[in-house]
Design a protein around this motif. Sequence first.
Motif, short mmCIF file in Angstrom:
data_model
loop_
_atom_site.label_atom_id
_atom_site.label_comp_id
_atom_site.label_asym_id
_atom_site.label_seq_id
_atom_site.Cartn_x
_atom_site.Cartn_y
_atom_site.Cartn_z
N SER A 16 0.94 -1.00 0.48
CA SER A 16 -0.13 0.05 -0.02
C SER A 16 0.82 1.16 -0.22
CB SER A 16 -0.75 -0.21 1.37
OG SER A 16 -0.06 0.07 2.40
N ARG A 39 -2.84 -3.75 5.26
CA ARG A 39 -3.73 -4.62 6.82
C ARG A 39 -4.76 -3.55 5.96
NH1 ARG A 39 0.45 -3.23 10.89
NH2 ARG A 39 0.56 -1.48 9.42
N SER A 40 -4.94 -2.63 5.38
CA SER A 40 -5.84 -1.71 5.50
C SER A 40 -6.53 -1.42 3.75
CB SER A 40 -4.84 -0.37 5.51
OG SER A 40 -5.75 0.82 5.42
N ARG A 43 -6.17 2.06 2.94
CA ARG A 43 -5.16 2.45 2.20
C ARG A 43 -4.90 1.91 0.33
NH1 ARG A 43 -3.44 2.99 7.39
NH2 ARG A 43 -2.15 0.99 7.69
N ARG A 66 -6.86 -7.68 0.77
CA ARG A 66 -6.96 -7.03 2.61
C ARG A 66 -5.61 -8.37 2.99
NH1 ARG A 66 -10.33 -5.68 7.10
NH2 ARG A 66 -9.44 -5.24 8.11
N ASN A 68 -2.83 -9.51 6.94
CA ASN A 68 -1.93 -8.69 7.56
C ASN A 68 -0.70 -9.95 7.16
OD1 ASN A 68 0.08 -8.81 10.05
ND2 ASN A 68 -1.29 -8.02 11.52
#
Length: 270
Positions: A16, A39-40, A43, A66, A68
């Motif tokens: 991102s 993760r966002s 973004r 998305r 993590n």
Amino acid sequence: MDLGLQDRTVFVAGASSGLGLAAATALAREGCKVAICSRSAPRLADAREEIMRAAGVAPERVAVVRCNVVDEDQIKAAIAQTVDRFGGLHILLTNAGGPPTGLIDDFDAQGWRSGLELNLVSTINLCRHALPELRAAARKDGHARIVMVTSIAAKQPIQTLYLSNTARAGVQGFAKTLSEEVGADGITVNTILPGFTRTARLKHLVEDIQARTGKTAAEVEAGWAADAALRRLGEPAEFAATVAFLASRPAAYITGVALPVDGGYSKHVF
Ligand SMILES: NC(=O)c1ccc[n+]([C@@H]2O[C@H](COP(=O)([O-])OP(=O)(O)OC[C@H]3O[C@@H](n4cnc5c(N)ncnc54)[C@H](OP(=O)(O)O)[C@@H]3O)[C@@H](O)[C@H]2O)c1
């Protein structure tokens, strides 16, 4: 040179912003279909717009996922989503954010574990879950690549970056070992060791050193630049161009290599 990347499918972790975003943009510009992970969701949405604008590509060529990367289940799901969307996977770029800075007494056991999870274990898990798809791409198209982002800290430790120095050296060992095993499948595995390159992470490192030493931001940056043979910091696009080459078809006989992109910061002969 034709890099042979037209319609190749790519998964870029940590994409991102910064180095991952620059790499995804360069690969999209070369014709890849790119899945970007972070993760966002907001973004990622901004990064997708930025890639479409900068690379001049259509919306269907950039997917957001998305994920993590410290969570193995999320990695599995992200790779599956990418394959569903694009029909396969030719190129994996492993990447994540940098770990916290600190000296030896600044981390407890959990702090160490978290740093290794973020930069070492995530890399291993991304490769493990991408490998079946990469093997399939190598069989079908004779083109499958893993490129790992580590750091010049793997070769030349940086004093306040204990976690990074330690995790990156582990990734180098993993990458070299993996390159031996999957070479026979036709998959190349290489690492890029960025030097000081202008991203949000670098800004954070500048602020950290300012707080520790009282230097100005300009002094911190000038110190790093002075230590590089080219006497300047790096640009994300310079890192990204290296990713595009190592991911390319013409790079087919390069594997197991640890390539610094650091303007001559590291002083090793080999
Ligand atoms: N820039 C340099 O000078 C330099 C030099 C050597 C090594 N490196 C290393 O290269 C890597 C990338 O650095 P950068 O400068 O591009 O940093 P950056 O601009 O901070 O970008 C980090 C990217 O990783 C994503 N990310 C962070 N944690 C994640 C997680 N757990 N799961 C998935 N995505 C995650 C962030 O997105 P979200 O926040 O949206 O999740 C962001 O897209 C870092 O490991 C850094 O330490 C950088």
